[in-house]
Design a protein around this motif. Structure first.
Motif, PDB file in Angstrom:
ATOM      1  N   ASP A  80       0.825  -1.209   0.000  1.00 47.37           N
ATOM      2  CA  ASP A  80       0.000   0.000   0.000  1.00 47.37           C
ATOM      3  C   ASP A  80       0.860   1.261   0.000  1.00 47.37           C
ATOM      4  O   ASP A  80       0.383   2.348   0.324  1.00 47.37           O
ATOM      5  CB  ASP A  80      -0.945   0.004   1.198  1.00 47.37           C
ATOM      6  CG  ASP A  80      -0.185  -0.111   2.524  1.00 47.37           C
ATOM      7  OD1 ASP A  80       1.059  -0.221   2.500  1.00 47.37           O
ATOM      8  OD2 ASP A  80      -0.846  -0.097   3.578  1.00 47.37           O
ATOM      9  N   THR A  81       2.141   1.126  -0.342  1.00 52.34           N
ATOM     10  CA  THR A  81       3.041   2.272  -0.491  1.00 52.34           C
ATOM     11  C   THR A  81       3.787   2.150  -1.812  1.00 52.34           C
ATOM     12  O   THR A  81       3.824   1.085  -2.432  1.00 52.34           O
ATOM     13  CB  THR A  81       4.053   2.350   0.660  1.00 52.34           C
ATOM     14  OG1 THR A  81       4.855   1.159   0.674  1.00 52.34           O
ATOM     15  CG2 THR A  81       3.353   2.521   2.001  1.00 52.34           C
ATOM     16  N   ASP A  98       8.557   4.783   0.276  1.00 51.80           N
ATOM     17  CA  ASP A  98       7.412   4.544   1.161  1.00 51.80           C
ATOM     18  C   ASP A  98       6.422   5.708   1.162  1.00 51.80           C
ATOM     19  O   ASP A  98       5.989   6.181   2.212  1.00 51.80           O
ATOM     20  CB  ASP A  98       7.898   4.256   2.589  1.00 51.80           C
ATOM     21  CG  ASP A  98       8.713   2.983   2.663  1.00 51.80           C
ATOM     22  OD1 ASP A  98       8.430   2.041   1.886  1.00 51.80           O
ATOM     23  OD2 ASP A  98       9.637   2.917   3.492  1.00 51.80           O
ATOM     24  N   GLN A  99       6.062   6.159  -0.014  1.00 48.59           N
ATOM     25  CA  GLN A  99       5.053   7.201  -0.164  1.00 48.59           C
ATOM     26  C   GLN A  99       3.672   6.555  -0.286  1.00 48.59           C
ATOM     27  O   GLN A  99       3.542   5.399  -0.691  1.00 48.59           O
ATOM     28  CB  GLN A  99       5.340   8.040  -1.409  1.00 48.59           C
ATOM     29  CG  GLN A  99       6.693   8.724  -1.407  1.00 48.59           C
ATOM     30  CD  GLN A  99       6.831   9.757  -0.315  1.00 48.59           C
ATOM     31  OE1 GLN A  99       5.889  10.491  -0.020  1.00 48.59           O
ATOM     32  NE2 GLN A  99       8.009   9.819   0.291  1.00 48.59           N
ATOM     33  N   PRO A 100       2.607   7.278   0.053  1.00 49.89           N
ATOM     34  CA  PRO A 100       1.265   6.730  -0.147  1.00 49.89           C
ATOM     35  C   PRO A 100       0.965   6.554  -1.630  1.00 49.89           C
ATOM     36  O   PRO A 100       1.617   7.155  -2.484  1.00 49.89           O
ATOM     37  CB  PRO A 100       0.351   7.777   0.499  1.00 49.89           C
ATOM     38  CG  PRO A 100       1.152   9.039   0.481  1.00 49.89           C
ATOM     39  CD  PRO A 100       2.588   8.620   0.665  1.00 49.89           C
ATOM     40  N   LEU A 101      -0.042   5.754  -1.942  1.00 47.47           N
ATOM     41  CA  LEU A 101      -0.391   5.488  -3.333  1.00 47.47           C
ATOM     42  C   LEU A 101      -0.994   6.703  -4.027  1.00 47.47           C
ATOM     43  O   LEU A 101      -1.112   6.712  -5.255  1.00 47.47           O
ATOM     44  CB  LEU A 101      -1.348   4.295  -3.426  1.00 47.47           C
ATOM     45  CG  LEU A 101      -0.769   2.958  -2.961  1.00 47.47           C
ATOM     46  CD1 LEU A 101      -1.802   1.850  -3.116  1.00 47.47           C
ATOM     47  CD2 LEU A 101       0.509   2.612  -3.727  1.00 47.47           C
ATOM     48  N   SER A 102      -1.374   7.712  -3.287  1.00 45.88           N
ATOM     49  CA  SER A 102      -1.813   8.977  -3.874  1.00 45.88           C
ATOM     50  C   SER A 102      -1.333  10.099  -2.967  1.00 45.88           C
ATOM     51  O   SER A 102      -1.421   9.990  -1.740  1.00 45.88           O
ATOM     52  CB  SER A 102      -3.336   9.032  -4.040  1.00 45.88           C
ATOM     53  OG  SER A 102      -3.976   8.942  -2.785  1.00 45.88           O
ATOM     54  N   GLY A 103      -0.810  11.150  -3.572  1.00 44.27           N
ATOM     55  CA  GLY A 103      -0.298  12.257  -2.773  1.00 44.27           C
ATOM     56  C   GLY A 103       0.496  13.228  -3.608  1.00 44.27           C
ATOM     57  O   GLY A 103       0.363  13.280  -4.838  1.00 44.27           O
TER      58      GLY A 103
END
Length: 231
Positions: A80-81, A98-103
């Motif tokens: 989920d990252t 390790d970023q979110p899937l949207s941002g």
């Protein structure tokens, strides 16, 4: 005779052992690009393919900071990252892990202070109080390749966001900043370019006002002349 038979048997055994011995120069199979992918299953229990789809990709200017806004849809992978990798064609990549899937992530080379105000922009450096082009992040402009790694990965090319009168993605002109910036206002606040825009707008308004006043004066003179003739 026995010695001859034994020698023949030993030779045959030696040949047989050589024939079944594995080769030292064996080929190594290529790595599976989706080896780390943990596939999900559909409603029937069948495994889904590992896939990453880029749904939103938008270079933006946010408070004078260049950023990249994105949104991903992941099929078949349990993560989920995402690792956002800015691909440097001539050197080391920049990885935002390790970023979110949207941002939204900042552009490489964009630097802000403790208050979130920009103090540096990619492709620019400050020398003797003057901003000049050229630094270690020249490769992120005018466009750059970005890879979204969820395993699998998606690769796209994005353009550097341009400046506007209300948001700057490059430093303001140093001479304008020195002449028109308020005390305590840093270059990231865009005082230089914005004061230049306001000055140009004010000059245009002054020219229009002078022209309108001239037209009014001409009209009043024409009315006065007509009344004299009628008298």
């Amino acid at each position: 005779m026995r010695h001859t038979v034994r020698a023949a048997g030993a030779a045959a055994l030696l040949l047989a052992s050589v024939g079944v011995a594995p080769s030292v120069a064996s080929a190594t199979p290529a790595a599976d690009p989706a080896a780390d992918c943990t596939p999900a299953v559909d409603e029937y229990g069948a495994p889904l393919p590992c896939e990453v789809r880029v749904e939103v990709l938008s270079p933006v200017c946010d408070a004078d900071v260049p950023k990249l806004r994105y949104a991903l849809t992941v099929v078949g992978a349990a993560r989920d990252t995402v690792d956002v990798t800015w691909v440097n064609p001539d050197g080391e990549d920049v990885v935002q892990a390790d970023q979110p899937l949207s941002g939204t992530v900042p552009w490489p080379g964009a630097v802000v202070d403790a208050g979130g105000r920009p103090v540096d922009w990619p492709g620019w450096r400050l020398e003797g109080g003057t901003w000049v082009q050229g630094d270690e992040y020249d490769w992120v402009r005018p466009e750059v390749t970005v890879r979204f790694d969820v395993n699998p990965a998606a690769t796209v090319t994005v353009a550097y966001p341009p400046s506007s009168p209300v948001c700057l993605t490059a430093p303001p002109r140093s001479d304008v900043l020195a002449a028109g910036a308020e005390p305590g206002v840093g270059p990231g606040d865009g005082a230089g370019e914005r004061s230049e825009v306001l000055a140009a707008t004010g000059a245009q308004v002054a020219v229009l006002a002078a022209g309108a006043a001239g037209l009014v004066a001409l009209g009043m003179g024409a009315v006065a002349l007509r009344r004299r003739r009628q008298g």
